[in-house]
Structure formats: C-alpha cells, structure tokens
Scaffold this active site. Structure first.
Site, mmCIF file in Angstrom:
data_model
loop_
_atom_site.group_PDB
_atom_site.id
_atom_site.type_symbol
_atom_site.label_atom_id
_atom_site.label_comp_id
_atom_site.label_asym_id
_atom_site.label_seq_id
_atom_site.Cartn_x
_atom_site.Cartn_y
_atom_site.Cartn_z
ATOM 1 N N LYS A 54 0.822 -1.194 0.000
ATOM 2 C CA LYS A 54 0.000 0.000 0.000
ATOM 3 C C LYS A 54 0.865 1.256 0.000
ATOM 4 O O LYS A 54 0.423 2.337 -0.392
ATOM 5 C CB LYS A 54 -0.913 0.020 1.234
ATOM 6 C CG LYS A 54 -1.924 -1.096 1.302
ATOM 7 C CD LYS A 54 -2.749 -0.930 2.592
ATOM 8 C CE LYS A 54 -3.745 -2.035 2.789
ATOM 9 N NZ LYS A 54 -4.447 -1.880 4.095
ATOM 10 N N ILE A 86 8.633 -0.385 -12.073
ATOM 11 C CA ILE A 86 8.117 -0.703 -10.744
ATOM 12 C C ILE A 86 8.213 0.550 -9.886
ATOM 13 O O ILE A 86 9.272 1.158 -9.773
ATOM 14 C CB ILE A 86 8.910 -1.850 -10.098
ATOM 15 C CG1 ILE A 86 8.834 -3.109 -10.961
ATOM 16 C CG2 ILE A 86 8.396 -2.129 -8.690
ATOM 17 C CD1 ILE A 86 9.685 -4.254 -10.456
ATOM 18 N N ASP A 105 7.786 2.031 -6.149
ATOM 19 C CA ASP A 105 7.724 1.610 -4.753
ATOM 20 C C ASP A 105 8.299 2.731 -3.900
ATOM 21 O O ASP A 105 8.871 3.694 -4.407
ATOM 22 C CB ASP A 105 8.519 0.314 -4.560
ATOM 23 C CG ASP A 105 8.267 -0.348 -3.210
ATOM 24 O OD1 ASP A 105 7.291 0.035 -2.535
ATOM 25 O OD2 ASP A 105 9.042 -1.239 -2.835
ATOM 26 N N GLY A 110 10.686 1.937 -1.685
ATOM 27 C CA GLY A 110 12.082 1.606 -1.463
ATOM 28 C C GLY A 110 12.350 0.305 -0.740
ATOM 29 O O GLY A 110 13.492 -0.135 -0.652
ATOM 30 N N LYS A 111 11.325 -0.365 -0.205
ATOM 31 C CA LYS A 111 11.527 -1.575 0.564
ATOM 32 C C LYS A 111 11.316 -2.808 -0.322
ATOM 33 O O LYS A 111 10.688 -2.747 -1.364
ATOM 34 C CB LYS A 111 10.541 -1.631 1.742
ATOM 35 C CG LYS A 111 10.605 -0.408 2.660
ATOM 36 C CD LYS A 111 9.609 -0.502 3.780
ATOM 37 C CE LYS A 111 8.180 -0.453 3.308
ATOM 38 N NZ LYS A 111 7.203 -0.371 4.396
ATOM 39 N N THR A 112 11.859 -3.951 0.121
ATOM 40 C CA THR A 112 11.530 -5.271 -0.420
ATOM 41 C C THR A 112 11.860 -5.446 -1.894
ATOM 42 O O THR A 112 11.367 -6.357 -2.530
ATOM 43 C CB THR A 112 10.017 -5.579 -0.241
ATOM 44 O OG1 THR A 112 9.240 -4.687 -1.031
ATOM 45 C CG2 THR A 112 9.606 -5.446 1.211
ATOM 46 N N LYS A 164 17.249 3.734 1.848
ATOM 47 C CA LYS A 164 17.920 3.934 3.130
ATOM 48 C C LYS A 164 19.383 3.515 3.056
ATOM 49 O O LYS A 164 19.726 2.512 2.449
ATOM 50 C CB LYS A 164 17.207 3.134 4.229
ATOM 51 C CG LYS A 164 15.827 3.666 4.567
ATOM 52 C CD LYS A 164 15.224 2.911 5.743
ATOM 53 C CE LYS A 164 13.848 3.476 6.099
ATOM 54 N NZ LYS A 164 13.264 2.779 7.263
ATOM 55 N N VAL A 220 10.359 5.944 9.012
ATOM 56 C CA VAL A 220 9.551 7.124 8.688
ATOM 57 C C VAL A 220 8.150 6.700 8.263
ATOM 58 O O VAL A 220 7.929 5.583 7.791
ATOM 59 C CB VAL A 220 10.212 7.966 7.576
ATOM 60 C CG1 VAL A 220 11.514 8.590 8.077
ATOM 61 C CG2 VAL A 220 10.466 7.140 6.317
#
Length: 219
Positions: free
Chosen positions: A74, A137, A139, A141-143, A167, A189
């Site tokens: 999300k 894609i 996003d 920044g994660k996964t 990060k 954050v």
C-alpha cells in the site's frame, strides 16, 4: 537548507545523517498525531517537486516505449499516483507522450517497525501481463530485491525501478533503484502512504515516528 544536498552520483537527493527535520509547528498535519511524530522529515512540497523531477528523467529515458507501471501497495500508491500524473502533464505540454498503464501488487514485509525476512505477496501473484513489456516498478524503497526476482520470472522486456526512498545501511549493496527520490539515513519514517501498522498513511509529509507513537500503535 542545512542537512540537504543533491548527490553528485546518479543525481540522488541525499539527506545527511544529522538532518534534524523541521519543527512540527511549521506545518499542518492531523492534530491527533501531535505526540506520535518527532518532526517533519521531508515536507510534502519537497516530495512533489522531487517526484516531478523523476518524471522528467523517466520521460527522457522512455521516449520511444510505452510502459507498464507496477505500483507496490500500500505504501507506494501516493508516490505512484503523483509520478504518473506528472508524466501525463509533461506529455500534454510537449511533443512526446508516454503511454502508461498501471497495475498493482500488494506486499507486506514489516511488523511494527521491523522488516521481516519473508516477502508476502497479497492478492494476484500472476504477473504474466508483464511478458515482453517495458515495466516500471514504483515503490517507496523496501523489499525490492525479492520483488525483482519474482517479476523477472515473467520475462518482461525491460525492468526499471522508481523508489521514493532508499535507506543507507552499513551492509547496503549496490542500489537496485534506477530513479531515486531521496537517500535517507536508516530511520523509520511514516506518512505519504507509508504506515506503521496501518496508521499514518493520511499524513501528507514524511515524518519520523516518535517513541510514543511506536508504543501507542504497536501490535
């Protein structure tokens, strides 16, 4: 502004480790979060301006291709919506129009403020509509490593990644993100659709979560 600098490498907007953020008194935000956030880390206006800059880069790189945008839910929905809107605006105001089609995938990888080892894809896992397509894609920044591995099994023509946040970590390998909004310290954050156990998505700014906020909404 002290603590902010554009990186000379890959044109990444780098936020230094000692950046204290802005006082909460300088901006508007939902009042019920007053004790739950420490500061305004990246104001909404800065996010929007940087997103518009990323749209320019994408327009320059994909001028001859239509793209399939895969939005990671999300946390990525606001960034994706704003990025695609800027791409459309730039197209209307120039002689090149980049056709975009948006699809969605939902991932879950955090419990409280800790990243879990497993990547959980919720909903549709069949991404065969990407086969032979140019895929972007989007996003926060994660996964990304695990998701890229999954996407590549469907044989897209090309894959590029736009990430709002990357990060800095001690063991951080080469970034997998082609278009980076902000490189930030390893701080948890929230805001701009980034959540803590489904709270704080309604913040327009990106903010640092306070100890009080972590305890109040911990599960």
């Amino acid at each position: 502004l002290w603590g902010w600098e554009p990186s000379p490498v890959l044109d990444i907007f780098t936020i230094k480790d000692d950046w204290p953020g802005y006082s909460l008194d300088l901006f508007t935000y939902p009042e019920h979060y007053h004790d739950d956030i420490e500061n305004i880390y990246i104001p909404h206006g800065v996010i929007m301006n940087r997103t518009e800059r990323l749209a320019h880069y994408i327009m320059d790189d994909f001028r001859d291709d239509n793209i399939m945008v895969l939005c990671v839910l999300k946390g990525g929905y606001k960034f994706c919506a704003d990025l695609v809107e800027f791409i459309k605006i730039l197209g209307r105001n120039s002689n090149k129009y980049l056709e975009t089609r948006v699809e969605f995938i939902r991932l879950k990888s955090y419990l409280n403020d800790q990243s879990t080892e497993d990547l959980h894809i919720i909903g549709c896992q069949d991404l065969s509509f990407l086969r032979g397509k140019v895929c972007a894609i989007v996003d926060t920044g994660k996964t990304m490593k695990a998701l890229l591995k999954h996407v590549e099994t469907f044989e897209p023509k090309m894959v590029k990644v736009a990430g709002l946040l990357v990060k800095r970590l001690p063991n951080m390998a080469e970034s997998l993100t082609d278009y980076v909004g902000f490189e930030i310290p390893n701080r948890f954050v929230v805001g701009y659709a980034l959540d803590y156990n489904e709270y704080f998505r309604d913040l327009n700014h990106i903010c640092v979560l306070s100890r009080t906020g972590k305890m109040k909404y911990k599960i």
